[in-house]
Design an enzyme around this catalytic site. Structure first.
Site, PDB file in Angstrom:
ATOM      1  CG  MET A 249      28.368  24.880  26.765  1.00 56.46           C
ATOM      2  SD  MET A 249      26.767  24.282  26.209  1.00 56.46           S
ATOM      3  CE  MET A 249      25.822  25.796  26.201  1.00 56.46           C
TER       4      MET A 249
ATOM      5  CG  ASN B 183      30.147  33.157  21.701  1.00 59.13           C
ATOM      6  OD1 ASN B 183      29.154  33.733  22.112  1.00 59.13           O
ATOM      7  ND2 ASN B 183      30.897  33.687  20.763  1.00 59.13           N
ATOM      8  CG  LEU B 184      35.500  31.534  26.205  1.00 62.51           C
ATOM      9  CD1 LEU B 184      36.946  31.321  26.653  1.00 62.51           C
ATOM     10  CD2 LEU B 184      34.546  30.750  27.096  1.00 62.51           C
TER      11      LEU B 184
ATOM     12  CB  ALA C  44      33.446  40.140  30.673  1.00 62.11           C
ATOM     13  N   GLY C  45      31.933  37.271  31.486  1.00 67.65           N
ATOM     14  CA  GLY C  45      31.401  36.406  32.547  1.00 67.65           C
ATOM     15  C   GLY C  45      32.250  35.150  32.686  1.00 67.65           C
ATOM     16  CG  HIS C  46      32.388  32.248  29.519  1.00 65.39           C
ATOM     17  ND1 HIS C  46      31.833  32.854  28.421  1.00 65.39           N
ATOM     18  CD2 HIS C  46      31.617  31.161  29.783  1.00 65.39           C
ATOM     19  CE1 HIS C  46      30.771  32.161  28.031  1.00 65.39           C
ATOM     20  NE2 HIS C  46      30.605  31.142  28.839  1.00 65.39           N
TER      21      HIS C  46
ATOM     22  CG  ASP D  83      23.890  29.455  33.513  1.00 68.92           C
ATOM     23  OD1 ASP D  83      22.986  29.444  32.673  1.00 68.92           O
ATOM     24  OD2 ASP D  83      24.977  30.037  33.338  1.00 68.92           O
TER      25      ASP D  83
ATOM     26  CB  VAL E  69      30.106  39.254  34.536  1.00 66.17           C
ATOM     27  CG1 VAL E  69      30.700  40.454  33.819  1.00 66.17           C
ATOM     28  CG2 VAL E  69      31.096  38.674  35.551  1.00 66.17           C
TER      29      VAL E  69
ATOM     30  CB  SER F 143      27.166  32.331  24.443  1.00 66.26           C
ATOM     31  OG  SER F 143      28.279  32.168  25.300  1.00 66.26           O
TER      32      SER F 143
HETATM   33  P1  AMP Z   1      28.177  28.469  29.312  1.00 63.66           P
HETATM   34  O1  AMP Z   1      29.362  28.623  28.410  1.00 63.66           O
HETATM   35  O2  AMP Z   1      27.048  29.379  28.992  1.00 63.66           O
HETATM   36  O3  AMP Z   1      27.774  27.021  29.508  1.00 63.66           O
HETATM   37  O4  AMP Z   1      28.666  28.942  30.744  1.00 63.66           O
HETATM   38  C1  AMP Z   1      29.820  28.410  31.332  1.00 63.66           C
HETATM   39  C2  AMP Z   1      29.929  28.924  32.746  1.00 63.66           C
HETATM   40  O5  AMP Z   1      29.994  30.342  32.729  1.00 63.66           O
HETATM   41  C3  AMP Z   1      28.739  28.545  33.634  1.00 63.66           C
HETATM   42  O6  AMP Z   1      29.215  28.221  34.939  1.00 63.66           O
HETATM   43  C4  AMP Z   1      27.939  29.819  33.641  1.00 63.66           C
HETATM   44  O7  AMP Z   1      27.132  29.970  34.798  1.00 63.66           O
HETATM   45  C5  AMP Z   1      29.020  30.860  33.618  1.00 63.66           C
HETATM   46  N1  AMP Z   1      28.522  32.143  33.118  1.00 63.66           N
HETATM   47  C6  AMP Z   1      27.862  32.368  31.946  1.00 63.66           C
HETATM   48  N2  AMP Z   1      27.501  33.665  31.851  1.00 63.66           N
HETATM   49  C7  AMP Z   1      27.938  34.275  32.995  1.00 63.66           C
HETATM   50  C8  AMP Z   1      27.867  35.601  33.497  1.00 63.66           C
HETATM   51  N3  AMP Z   1      27.272  36.588  32.814  1.00 63.66           N
HETATM   52  N4  AMP Z   1      28.427  35.852  34.702  1.00 63.66           N
HETATM   53  C9  AMP Z   1      29.021  34.871  35.412  1.00 63.66           C
HETATM   54  N5  AMP Z   1      29.131  33.593  34.985  1.00 63.66           N
HETATM   55  C10 AMP Z   1      28.587  33.297  33.799  1.00 63.66           C
END
Ligand code: AMP
Length: 292
Positions: free
Chosen positions: A29, A31-32, A34-36, A153, A179, A189
């Site tokens: 979604m 707002n990237l 380091a996890g993304h 998630d 991460v 985010s």
């Molecule tokens: P989002 O943008 O929040 O919908 O997340 C997109 C993807 O990034 C999903 O598969 C999330 O599980 C993953 N994600 C979000 N935060 C993290 C994180 N801290 N570490 C690893 N993956 C993450």
């Protein structure tokens, strides 16, 4: 890096990717953080062509949730993706759901209630149907061989694995470990919503999960009985004591999220709690899962 904004430009792009190439999709979604980027790196390591989607999906937000204020930082996101991705899918709501804003109906995936109505789904009705539907649509548009998701998630990951199995979708799912910030807080985010005081308290969610895991492992080692119910009520109490408004602190079976069995080594701990207006989630398996 190609920017693809319409379903037409996407299907056009897909026809031009050589059939021999492995295509990986990383849905986000935006707002990237380091996890993304860890997900994108995992995709890069396994595929010839990496597609990242950025779409704040209205159908996974309930009334009164943060759809409107969800952070949208597209130019920063594109700069981060430039060295890592081959294509970015950046559709408008109208492109994904024609007529949605005017109230048009669309075909939806319905996730089994036992899976979708517990944990986060209990306080976010319809959320996982919205997630499954958008991911299924992205699979149809991008036709990836592989799609990468975060363990952060965890319920979403289980829901999507279930959808792929139930609908026989020809996509392999790859999970990536959470991460974290240096103090243990899972990157998200939504962390940007936290006030400085809330940010200082936020790592307690992960600390509470770790404390519960330690309690369980110590009980197992010393042959003491420990029940999932005890772990859950202690976790909720610790979160409340730390100033959170706990949504749940739950013990489930790793992989399926079924009710926990007798062997704590097959358990996963999951927590969700509010700090002010921000809802944080995190999870911790008792035994580290294989890196799939
Ligand atoms: P989002 O943008 O929040 O919908 O997340 C997109 C993807 O990034 C999903 O598969 C999330 O599980 C993953 N994600 C979000 N935060 C993290 C994180 N801290 N570490 C690893 N993956 C993450």
């Amino acid at each position: 890096m190609k920017i693809l904004e319409t379903p037409e430009s996407l299907s056009n792009f897909r026809r031009h990717v050589p059939a021999s190439q492995v295509v990986a999709l990383v849905p986000t979604m935006g707002n990237l953080h380091a996890g993304h980027l860890a997900l994108v790196q995992a995709a890069r390591a396994r595929a010839d062509h990496v597609v990242v989607s950025i779409f704040v999906n209205p159908t996974q937000f309930g009334p009164g949730e943060d759809f409107e204020r969800y952070p949208r930082t597209v130019s920063e996101d594109l700069a981060l993706l430039e060295p890592l991705a081959d294509s970015v899918v950046l559709p408008s709501v109208e492109a994904m759901y024609p007529g949605h804003v005017q109230g048009a109906e669309h075909t939806q995936i319905r996730v089994p209630a036992t899976l979708a109505n517990q944990l986060c789904g209990a306080s976010r009705p319809g959320h996982f149907d919205g997630v499954a539907t958008i991911v299924c649509k992205l699979f149809g548009m991008v036709q990836p061989h592989l799609a990468v998701f975060g363990r952060k998630d965890y319920q979403q990951l289980v829901v999507l694995r279930r959808m792929v199995a139930d609908l026989n979708l020809p996509v392999r799912l790859q999970a990536v470990p959470t991460v974290r910030e240096a103090d243990g807080l899972a990157m998200s985010s939504r962390n940007g919503y936290l006030t400085p005081d809330e940010r200082a308290r936020a790592p307690t969610l992960y600390a509470t999960l770790r404390q519960a895991r330690t309690d369980i492992l110590q009980a197992v080692e010393s042959g003491r009985a420990i029940t999932a119910g005890q772990v859950e009520s202690t976790g909720v109490a610790r979160l409340a004591e730390a100033g959170f408004d706990p949504d749940y602190f739950a013990v489930r079976t790793v992989g399926t999220l079924a009710p926990p069995g007798a062997d704590p080594r097959a358990w996963i701990l999951l927590g969700a709690a509010r700090l002010g207006n921000t809802r944080l989630i995190d999870n911790l398996p008792i035994v580290d899962e294989a890196g799939d």
